[in-house]
Design a protein around this motif. Sequence first.
Motif, PDB file in Angstrom:
ATOM      1  N   ASN A 110      10.661 -10.005   1.150  1.00  0.00           N
ATOM      2  CA  ASN A 110      10.805  -9.074   2.259  1.00  0.00           C
ATOM      3  C   ASN A 110      10.141  -7.781   1.858  1.00  0.00           C
ATOM      4  N   GLY A 111       9.016  -7.462   2.530  1.00  0.00           N
ATOM      5  CA  GLY A 111       8.288  -6.251   2.172  1.00  0.00           C
ATOM      6  C   GLY A 111       7.788  -6.330   0.741  1.00  0.00           C
ATOM      7  N   ASN A 112       8.221  -5.399  -0.092  1.00  0.00           N
ATOM      8  CA  ASN A 112       7.793  -5.322  -1.482  1.00  0.00           C
ATOM      9  C   ASN A 112       8.791  -5.984  -2.425  1.00  0.00           C
ATOM     10  N   LEU A 149      16.272  -0.680  -1.872  1.00  0.00           N
ATOM     11  CA  LEU A 149      15.032  -1.448  -1.883  1.00  0.00           C
ATOM     12  C   LEU A 149      13.911  -0.495  -1.518  1.00  0.00           C
ATOM     13  N   THR A 150      13.100  -0.122  -2.505  1.00  0.00           N
ATOM     14  CA  THR A 150      12.080   0.904  -2.299  1.00  0.00           C
ATOM     15  C   THR A 150      10.741   0.416  -2.819  1.00  0.00           C
ATOM     16  N   SER A 151       9.732   1.258  -2.658  1.00  0.00           N
ATOM     17  CA  SER A 151       8.396   0.917  -3.137  1.00  0.00           C
ATOM     18  C   SER A 151       8.267   1.078  -4.644  1.00  0.00           C
ATOM     19  N   LYS A 284      14.305   9.116  -6.110  1.00  0.00           N
ATOM     20  CA  LYS A 284      14.623   8.048  -5.170  1.00  0.00           C
ATOM     21  C   LYS A 284      13.593   8.035  -4.045  1.00  0.00           C
ATOM     22  N   ARG A 285      13.331   6.851  -3.522  1.00  0.00           N
ATOM     23  CA  ARG A 285      12.338   6.664  -2.449  1.00  0.00           C
ATOM     24  C   ARG A 285      13.012   6.140  -1.185  1.00  0.00           C
ATOM     25  N   GLY A 286      12.257   6.199  -0.090  1.00  0.00           N
ATOM     26  CA  GLY A 286      12.737   5.633   1.159  1.00  0.00           C
ATOM     27  C   GLY A 286      12.971   4.138   1.024  1.00  0.00           C
ATOM     28  N   THR A 287      13.969   3.622   1.721  1.00  0.00           N
ATOM     29  CA  THR A 287      14.407   2.236   1.550  1.00  0.00           C
ATOM     30  C   THR A 287      13.894   1.324   2.664  1.00  0.00           C
ATOM     31  N   LEU A 320       7.141   2.864   7.415  1.00  0.00           N
ATOM     32  CA  LEU A 320       7.544   4.256   7.295  1.00  0.00           C
ATOM     33  C   LEU A 320       9.022   4.293   6.916  1.00  0.00           C
ATOM     34  N   ARG A 321       9.315   4.908   5.762  1.00  0.00           N
ATOM     35  CA  ARG A 321      10.672   4.883   5.224  1.00  0.00           C
ATOM     36  C   ARG A 321      11.104   6.289   4.816  1.00  0.00           C
TER      37      ARG A 321
END
Length: 803
Positions: A110-112, A149-151, A284-287, A320-321
């Motif tokens: 799922n995604g990355n 779950l981030t990049s 921390k990054r967008g999820t 876009l997160r």
Amino acid sequence: MIGDFLVLKKMRGGRTHQLMSVALMATAAIGPMVLAPAASAQATGERNFNIPAQSLGDALVTFGIQSGMQVTTNGVPLRGVQTGGVKGNLAPAQALSQLLAGSGFTFRINGNVVTLERAPQTADGSIQLGPVRVEGATGTSGNGYGDSLTSDRLATEGTRSYAPAGASIMKGGKSLLDIPQSVTVVTRQRIDDQNLITLTDVMSNVTGVAVDPRVGGGADFYSRGFQMSSVQFDGVPTYRSTMPSGNTFSASTAYVDRVEVLRGSQGLLEGQGTPGGAVNLVRKRGTFEPQISYTARAGSWNHFGGIIDVGAPLNDAKTLRVRAVAEYDRQDSFIDIVNSKRFTGYLALDYDFDPDTRFGMAASIGRKRSVLDEGLPHFSDGSNPHLPRSTFYGAEWSYNDVDEEQYWADLEHSFNSNWSLKIAGNYSKSRAHELYLTPDNSVSPTATTVARDVWKTYDGTRTFGIDAHVDGQFNLGQLQNEIMVGGSISRLHSIEHLAANFGAYPTDLYNPEANIPEPTSYSWSTTYLFQPIIQKGVYGMVRSTLGPATLILGTRVNWYKAVRATSTFSQDGVVVPYAGLVYKLTPQWSAYASYTDVFNPQRSLQANGDVLPPVRGKSYEAGIKGELADGRLTTSLALFRTDQVNLAVTDVASGEICGGNYCYLPSGKVRSQGIEVEVNGEVLPGLQLSGGYTYNHMEHIEDFASFISPKHMLRLWADYRLPSSLSAWSLGAGVRYQSAQERNGFRNSPYTVVSAKIGYALNEQFDLSLNVDNLLDETYFTTVGRDYYGSPRNFMLTLRGKI
């Protein structure tokens, strides 16, 4: 708490107030969002894979690095499972299918994010391989991926582990086995288990690191006897002037995924290569999935605080997160009158233009209002006056107000499966206003009074840093090569206004008076201006692998210029070489050795007004590392030696003629050598351990030097989740020990601090924990030279929840 926050909002700094409002509104607005999951094409583009036959756990770590994807086992046990490996240009889904062939596992993407699952079985017990799911292509969504779950493919949040998948402090994610230097990664799980609220808390628990409190707040960090002169954010150094107590050195961990600490010189990729090492805070990054978490805490000395942390995708495609974090913390102290109120706001956005290009930007604001402890005197013969721990030599009108804004941006692009580009930059602005009293450092053993100086200071600092590098890989026959070429530039502008009345407020040594009139004028004042400090450089590094051996060669060329008052120092074209060798003894163990030059420009002044010359030297390290239990446990043993000259030493003989403080002299040859042992991760089922021991011997080979490093340091923490029907309960315990420190002829005593924790999972959403620090109520000083008591026994009750 609400009343305190309203007071904070009314204090100086209109722009900061606007940013705080934006951060709070963003957190509140994103929180209730329910966003539809969606697609990513990350799994479809071809990559170059070269993963030999080995344990499946180790192979998945390598797969994550080579594919640029985050792999989670979702609790699936991998012990004893082997894989035949994979090689060639393949889509990640194809490569992973080959790795898992015959293993009894399947996966979904799922995604990355890749999640491993057990393959279903038929009625007769044979394995039935179901279809691999690349989710998002049909607009469906998975769950069970953890809380974050981030990049960031090395993210530790949600892993429930003390063992990291790797570190990014050397630019680009690498397994710890592949880094020929000592690296500690303090994961999000450990930060939460030990209740490490600030960067100073984290560094106090890192192997081989000593923490030295600053007059005016914050702290400096020392490793192997030398100061770590900068703090990185996402791999880009952030420099500060010598005075401000902003978030660089007292940063909140609320928006941090992990803290990476490299011990040994980092001059190749940072430029300012102190042999103490480098600290890298990874944000921390967008999820990819909506999540909300919150923390409430209450503890000793009216300590109250809370955090709201929200992440979510903002469009159906999840390209876009967003991530928004808001934290408030207030506390009094075991020291009379001392208190602190602090707010931190953080907002981050990540956008995938396509599967090969990602752009991220973020901003944070920090505001602190406090009355600080400025330390205690000691007797001139080195003995201890045995003052009560509550003693405060300041005044009721003392204050320390700090405001800081920080901004980040980064761009990552993959040209193809072998070549990529990353550009990252940051900008920060801090303002510190202070009014405080400081007692004399030392007094006569027969004295009954002590003199106090009153200081009014302002420090304004602006820093800018940018780094860009290209990574690539290519083969020459059997020789596999990775190359990195890049450049960086950093600028620091700083202005310091100082005013003082020396000896203006004498007071009783054992009963200091705090109710005294505030000064209306000052007998001495000066202004220091760094305009500016500029450091720039270009660097290159090649990693060449043949069989089990990897040779790493690199160099950096530096240009440096510092202007302070009427003194200017510059150096052009300084070459800093680097060499390392990693030898894979087995897939789980590697031996390594490394060498690098030391080049560290200094800003301190000599008595003649000149800036000190840069620290120069050589640093050597050799050791062995292991990643065991399918990567759930990391361990290392290191031998190190550093020789250097020009280390700043306090010039007591010249008196306090440098801005009301002592000037400095360049030292002769100083040698630091020793051994470090460290282990992090799951040593037994349910038992997470983080521990390290350091032996560090320092001596001056030529001339003189002044040391701060303890000879022995032990940092140990363990957290155990009880089995079976008691699995809702967890128990934790830790020890911090260090031997005596010496500075300028003064010496403090060794100390041992014991901590403990008990935790209980109320349900799947709520966890409650009680942490006790200094369980045995040890009385000790955290540093030497100006004495600061460590905290007495104290308690913290924390409630964490998530949606």
